[in-house]
Design a protein around this motif. Structure first.
Motif, PDB file in Angstrom:
ATOM      1  N   MET A   1       0.830  -1.163  -0.019  1.00 34.21           N
ATOM      2  CA  MET A   1       0.012  -0.055   0.062  1.00 34.21           C
ATOM      3  C   MET A   1       0.826   1.219   0.196  1.00 34.21           C
ATOM      4  SD  MET A   1      -3.314  -0.999   2.465  1.00 34.21           S
ATOM      5  CE  MET A   1      -3.815   0.550   2.426  1.00 34.21           C
ATOM      6  N   TYR A   2       2.044   1.240   0.792  1.00 38.34           N
ATOM      7  CA  TYR A   2       2.958   2.544   0.605  1.00 38.34           C
ATOM      8  C   TYR A   2       3.280   2.684  -0.895  1.00 38.34           C
ATOM      9  CZ  TYR A   2       7.066   5.072   1.260  1.00 38.34           C
ATOM     10  OH  TYR A   2       8.044   6.197   0.966  1.00 38.34           O
ATOM     11  N   GLU A   3       3.655   1.829  -1.587  1.00 31.28           N
ATOM     12  CA  GLU A   3       4.278   1.783  -2.818  1.00 31.28           C
ATOM     13  C   GLU A   3       3.226   2.348  -3.904  1.00 31.28           C
ATOM     14  OE1 GLU A   3       8.143  -1.317  -2.131  1.00 31.28           O
ATOM     15  OE2 GLU A   3       6.310  -1.779  -3.424  1.00 31.28           O
ATOM     16  N   PHE A   4       1.950   1.776  -3.783  1.00 33.38           N
ATOM     17  CA  PHE A   4       0.849   1.962  -4.484  1.00 33.38           C
ATOM     18  C   PHE A   4       0.377   3.265  -4.403  1.00 33.38           C
ATOM     19  CE2 PHE A   4      -3.479   2.236  -5.771  1.00 33.38           C
ATOM     20  CZ  PHE A   4      -3.520   1.190  -6.934  1.00 33.38           C
ATOM     21  N   CYS A   5       0.415   3.892  -3.231  1.00 28.21           N
ATOM     22  CA  CYS A   5       0.137   5.281  -2.826  1.00 28.21           C
ATOM     23  C   CYS A   5       0.999   6.313  -3.376  1.00 28.21           C
ATOM     24  CB  CYS A   5      -0.289   5.219  -1.474  1.00 28.21           C
ATOM     25  SG  CYS A   5      -1.291   6.759  -0.954  1.00 28.21           S
ATOM     26  N   THR A   6       2.153   5.945  -3.211  1.00 29.97           N
ATOM     27  CA  THR A   6       3.230   6.900  -3.559  1.00 29.97           C
ATOM     28  C   THR A   6       3.237   6.676  -5.115  1.00 29.97           C
ATOM     29  OG1 THR A   6       5.110   5.103  -3.161  1.00 29.97           O
ATOM     30  CG2 THR A   6       4.513   6.967  -1.479  1.00 29.97           C
ATOM     31  N   THR A   7       3.307   5.640  -5.755  1.00 32.73           N
ATOM     32  CA  THR A   7       3.486   5.821  -7.189  1.00 32.73           C
ATOM     33  C   THR A   7       2.117   6.555  -7.590  1.00 32.73           C
ATOM     34  OG1 THR A   7       4.574   3.482  -7.032  1.00 32.73           O
ATOM     35  CG2 THR A   7       3.594   4.194  -9.233  1.00 32.73           C
ATOM     36  N   GLY A   8       0.861   5.940  -6.891  1.00 32.19           N
ATOM     37  CA  GLY A   8      -0.207   6.636  -7.303  1.00 32.19           C
ATOM     38  C   GLY A   8      -0.206   8.150  -7.344  1.00 32.19           C
ATOM     39  N   ALA A   9       0.425   8.713  -6.396  1.00 31.58           N
ATOM     40  CA  ALA A   9       0.565  10.029  -6.402  1.00 31.58           C
ATOM     41  C   ALA A   9       1.501  10.704  -7.625  1.00 31.58           C
ATOM     42  CB  ALA A   9       0.927  10.610  -4.914  1.00 31.58           C
ATOM     43  N   LEU A  10       2.594   9.954  -7.818  1.00 36.78           N
ATOM     44  CA  LEU A  10       3.294  10.185  -8.938  1.00 36.78           C
ATOM     45  C   LEU A  10       2.420  10.617 -10.253  1.00 36.78           C
ATOM     46  CD1 LEU A  10       6.298  10.836  -9.834  1.00 36.78           C
ATOM     47  CD2 LEU A  10       6.414   8.348 -10.379  1.00 36.78           C
ATOM     48  N   VAL A  11       1.641   9.512 -10.247  1.00 38.78           N
ATOM     49  CA  VAL A  11       0.820   9.444 -11.389  1.00 38.78           C
ATOM     50  C   VAL A  11      -0.233  10.636 -11.594  1.00 38.78           C
ATOM     51  CG1 VAL A  11      -0.855   8.171 -13.053  1.00 38.78           C
ATOM     52  CG2 VAL A  11       0.956   6.929 -12.075  1.00 38.78           C
ATOM     53  N   VAL A  12      -0.698  11.170 -10.554  1.00 34.18           N
ATOM     54  CA  VAL A  12      -1.671  12.170 -10.510  1.00 34.18           C
ATOM     55  C   VAL A  12      -0.841  13.367 -10.864  1.00 34.18           C
ATOM     56  CG1 VAL A  12      -3.131  13.593  -8.714  1.00 34.18           C
ATOM     57  CG2 VAL A  12      -3.047  11.119  -8.623  1.00 34.18           C
ATOM     58  N   ALA A  13       0.401  13.816 -10.313  1.00 33.18           N
ATOM     59  CA  ALA A  13       1.209  14.793 -10.486  1.00 33.18           C
ATOM     60  C   ALA A  13       1.444  14.833 -11.988  1.00 33.18           C
ATOM     61  CB  ALA A  13       2.165  14.831  -9.675  1.00 33.18           C
ATOM     62  N   GLY A  14       1.868  13.620 -12.606  1.00 31.94           N
ATOM     63  CA  GLY A  14       2.432  13.263 -13.943  1.00 31.94           C
ATOM     64  C   GLY A  14       1.138  13.801 -15.006  1.00 31.94           C
ATOM     65  N   VAL A  15       0.180  13.194 -14.645  1.00 30.59           N
ATOM     66  CA  VAL A  15      -1.212  13.583 -15.611  1.00 30.59           C
ATOM     67  C   VAL A  15      -1.505  14.808 -15.420  1.00 30.59           C
ATOM     68  CG1 VAL A  15      -3.525  13.089 -15.969  1.00 30.59           C
ATOM     69  CG2 VAL A  15      -1.948  11.098 -15.246  1.00 30.59           C
ATOM     70  N   TYR A  16      -1.429  15.478 -14.379  1.00 30.97           N
ATOM     71  CA  TYR A  16      -1.554  16.899 -14.408  1.00 30.97           C
ATOM     72  C   TYR A  16      -0.941  17.703 -15.199  1.00 30.97           C
ATOM     73  CZ  TYR A  16      -2.492  21.469 -12.274  1.00 30.97           C
ATOM     74  OH  TYR A  16      -2.791  23.012 -12.199  1.00 30.97           O
ATOM     75  N   LEU A  17       0.432  17.588 -15.038  1.00 28.83           N
ATOM     76  CA  LEU A  17       1.319  18.356 -15.563  1.00 28.83           C
ATOM     77  C   LEU A  17       1.524  18.194 -17.173  1.00 28.83           C
ATOM     78  CD1 LEU A  17       4.491  17.956 -13.288  1.00 28.83           C
ATOM     79  CD2 LEU A  17       2.926  19.971 -13.519  1.00 28.83           C
ATOM     80  N   LEU A  18       1.206  16.960 -17.545  1.00 27.56           N
ATOM     81  CA  LEU A  18       1.142  16.523 -18.968  1.00 27.56           C
ATOM     82  C   LEU A  18      -0.068  17.697 -19.615  1.00 27.56           C
ATOM     83  CD1 LEU A  18       1.787  13.080 -19.247  1.00 27.56           C
ATOM     84  CD2 LEU A  18       3.165  14.757 -20.211  1.00 27.56           C
ATOM     85  N   SER A  19      -1.215  17.382 -18.904  1.00 30.48           N
ATOM     86  CA  SER A  19      -2.429  18.310 -19.020  1.00 30.48           C
ATOM     87  C   SER A  19      -2.136  19.672 -19.367  1.00 30.48           C
ATOM     88  CB  SER A  19      -3.602  17.971 -18.066  1.00 30.48           C
ATOM     89  OG  SER A  19      -3.725  16.555 -17.958  1.00 30.48           O
ATOM     90  N   LEU A  20      -1.292  20.072 -18.413  1.00 29.05           N
ATOM     91  CA  LEU A  20      -1.217  21.601 -18.620  1.00 29.05           C
ATOM     92  C   LEU A  20      -0.381  22.154 -19.831  1.00 29.05           C
ATOM     93  CD1 LEU A  20       0.499  22.466 -15.064  1.00 29.05           C
ATOM     94  CD2 LEU A  20      -1.811  23.081 -16.146  1.00 29.05           C
ATOM     95  N   LEU A  21       0.123  21.071 -20.679  1.00 23.20           N
ATOM     96  CA  LEU A  21       0.903  21.177 -21.891  1.00 23.20           C
ATOM     97  C   LEU A  21      -0.299  21.665 -22.916  1.00 23.20           C
ATOM     98  CD1 LEU A  21       3.570  18.355 -21.911  1.00 23.20           C
ATOM     99  CD2 LEU A  21       3.839  20.795 -21.299  1.00 23.20           C
ATOM    100  N   ALA A  22      -1.263  20.979 -22.683  1.00 22.51           N
ATOM    101  CA  ALA A  22      -2.438  21.340 -23.841  1.00 22.51           C
ATOM    102  C   ALA A  22      -3.450  22.259 -23.239  1.00 22.51           C
ATOM    103  CB  ALA A  22      -3.157  19.855 -24.060  1.00 22.51           C
ATOM    104  N   ARG A  23      -3.838  22.304 -22.082  1.00 21.89           N
ATOM    105  CA  ARG A  23      -4.861  23.286 -21.590  1.00 21.89           C
ATOM    106  C   ARG A  23      -4.466  23.988 -20.101  1.00 21.89           C
ATOM    107  NH1 ARG A  23     -10.500  21.264 -23.102  1.00 21.89           N
ATOM    108  NH2 ARG A  23     -10.079  19.878 -24.722  1.00 21.89           N
TER     109      ARG A  23
END
Length: 356
Positions: A142-164
């Motif tokens: 769960m520790y690794e799932f949560c930390t990796t999930g948080a990384l995905v949230v930040a990554g998806v958001y930053l990628l979205s900023l490139l378009a919108r």
């Protein structure tokens, strides 16, 4: 398999630094919202009088419509005439519905994005060092799932900023990332170690990675659904001629624009979750000799799929727009959170790999 405890210690340090950096980004995003809201309010009393006047005019036009034209104006279904009058009344009082960058000077927002990029880089270093320390993919508990999930949230958001221009949701996203990292560190601390035998499969890479990606997307759509509900309330105040309040929402696109983008993102997340459910069944057959065994984790994974399937179906074919679609999206995300926290820690089962 040998565990590199030195790299594991570096991973924990990087994770702490990442959380602190995201916290700074959260403060910068919040400062941007506060300072920009003051600028919008200072643009002034005249603008607000125009807003109230436009709202009263829209209300008058709506009242003058035939009864059958107004029949679809309830929450969840809005007629064409209503949308046209509402758009004209809200023009200039909500952000660009296409979420395009306007070139407007917002130094706090630029600093916030730069700091969040830095936090993402440190966060990525933390996750990778954890992976190299354990000699495996970094989502075995769960520790690794949560930390990796948080990384995905930040990554998806930053990628979205490139378009919108989604900086208006930055404080919510960065805040959720900080909460996820704190929950992982405080609630599910797990030292670096090898995988349990049942997890030593390539299906861990496929099944869990897609589940992490889906959860990351659902986190962002949850934040947008919350903003949609707040913006919808403000729009109703404008159209009724009342003082709208919540001035920072003038930086946010219309509730309809938020809903449309959330629907597209949820469609991607739903496709990922469907694959997660199917891949989990295949892995279960290989590991335990059956595709489905009504384990608690399996049941709640299916419950999440049903909720988001209902959201997709109702939104696409039944006209469930507006607040009802937002609430369905929020309920789906709460089911994701329940599945990840309560199911993994309270209910015993074959999927109890939390490490706590």
């Amino acid at each position: 398999m040998t565990v590199n405890e030195t790299l594991g210690a570096w991973s924990q340090l990087f994770m702490l630094l990442a959380a602190m950096t995201y916290l700074v980004a959260f403060v910068a995003f919040a400062w941007d919202v506060a300072s920009h809201s003051r600028t919008l309010r200072a643009a002034g009393a005249d603008g607000e009088r125009e807003l109230v006047g436009a709202g009263a005019a829209a209300a008058s036009r709506q009242a003058a419509e035939p009864a059958d034209a107004r029949a679809g104006h309830g929450a969840g279904h809005r007629g064409r005439g209503y949308r046209t009058s509402a758009r004209s009344a809200l023009a200039g009082h909500v952000a660009d519905e296409q979420m395009r960058y306007t070139g407007e000077r917002r130094p706090a927002a630029r600093v916030a994005v730069a700091v969040m990029v830095l936090g993402f880089a440190v966060h990525l270093a933390a996750v990778l060092s954890r992976a190299f320390a354990a000699g495996r993919v970094p989502w075995g508990n769960m520790y690794e799932f949560c930390t990796t999930g948080a990384l995905v949230v930040a990554g998806v958001y930053l990628l979205s900023l490139l378009a919108r221009d989604l900086r208006f949701v930055g404080s919510l996203v960065s805040g959720l990332v900080v909460i996820m990292l704190c929950a992982a560190t405080i609630g599910f601390p797990t030292p670096v170690g090898p995988l349990q035998p049942a997890l030593q499969s390539w299906w861990l890479v496929i099944h869990v990675s897609i589940a992490v990606a889906a959860s990351g997307i659902f986190t962002i759509t949850f934040a947008m659904a919350v903003l949609q509900l707040a913006q919808d309330r403000r729009e109703r105040a404008i159209l009724s001629g009342d003082r709208p309040g919540a001035g920072f929402l003038a930086m946010v696109p219309s509730s309809q624009a938020l809903e449309n983008l959330s629907f597209r993102l949820n469609a991607v997340g739903f496709a990922f979750w469907t694959f997660t459910l199917a891949a989990g069944a295949i892995w279960a057959e290989q590991a335990w000799g059956r595709y489905w065994g009504w384990d608690t984790k399996e049941v709640w994974t299916f419950v999440i799929w049903v909720v988001y399937a209902a959201y997709m179906h109702a939104r696409a074919t039944r006209g469930w727009t507006g607040n009802r679609s937002a609430w369905l999206s929020i309920v789906g995300y709460l089911c994701v959170v329940f599945n990840f926290t309560v199911v993994n820690t309270v209910f015993p089962g074959l999927h109890s790999y939390s490490g706590v």
